[in-house]
Design a protein around this motif. Structure first.
Motif: not given
Length: 189
Positions: A2, A39, A42, A118, A120-121, A123-125, A128-129, A148
């Motif tokens: 995170n 951050m 990745t 963006e 989304r990986s 680990s991404d919320s 938040k994204v 996503d």
């Protein structure tokens, strides 16, 4: 992995630039409220997907010559004072040329990109994204995609419009912001 948020009282824009220059191995963003977000790198799978996305955008831009493409390590200073690094970014030539000095082009350029992505990986919320996407639009970005790969969903953000959600699309259009551009999502999934 995170992101880590640091609260550094009284950190100015100039101080953030110095912090980023002194820690070039870190990917840093600055929230509009002043917190510094560190951050993590990745994962390889996300990097592979992001490279495919950036390559398609770069090839379209090379053919059209309409602007400049930036990768995920590029920071932009939004009007609210946040410094953000989208996974892929495009700025029209016309808007890029409004920057008045080479310093504005060499540091965290004080402009909202025309287009951001963006990716989304794992680990991404998601919330938040999504908040980051809303912040982009609220600060003048004309088109944003939240991709996503896990759910094969694309959320399209545009000013003054509800978020459009596409489930398992094979392509997504750049509309009038990126005329003629269609991202082949088979290269991203």
């Amino acid at each position: 992995m995170n992101a880590i948020t640091l609260n550094i009282p009284h950190l100015t824009s100039e101080g953030f630039v110095e912090l980023a220059q002194a820690n070039q191995d870190l990917q840093l963003e600055r929230a509009a409220t002043g917190e510094v977000i560190i951050m993590p790198p990745t994962y390889p799978w996300t990097g592979k997907q992001n490279s495919g996305l950036n390559a398609q955008l770069w090839l379209w831009n090379r053919q059209t010559g309409l602007g400049i493409v930036f990768d995920s390590s590029t920071g932009f200073t939004l009007p609210n004072g946040a410094v953000k690094s989208p996974d892929a970014t495009w700025v029209s030539n016309e808007r890029w040329e409004t920057l008045t000095s080479s310093q504005q082009q060499e540091q965290f350029s004080p402009l909202s990109p025309d287009f951001v992505v963006e990716l989304r990986s794992s680990s991404d919320s998601l919330e938040k994204v999504r908040a980051k996407m809303r912040e982009y639009i609220d600060n003048g970005v004309r088109l944003g995609w939240l991709i996503d790969p896990k759910t094969k969903q694309v959320e399209i953000y545009r000013p003054g419009q509800d978020v459009e959600v596409l489930q398992s699309p094979t392509t997504v259009s750049g509309f009038d912001v990126l005329p003629g551009f269609e991202l082949d999502l088979n290269q991203v999934w």
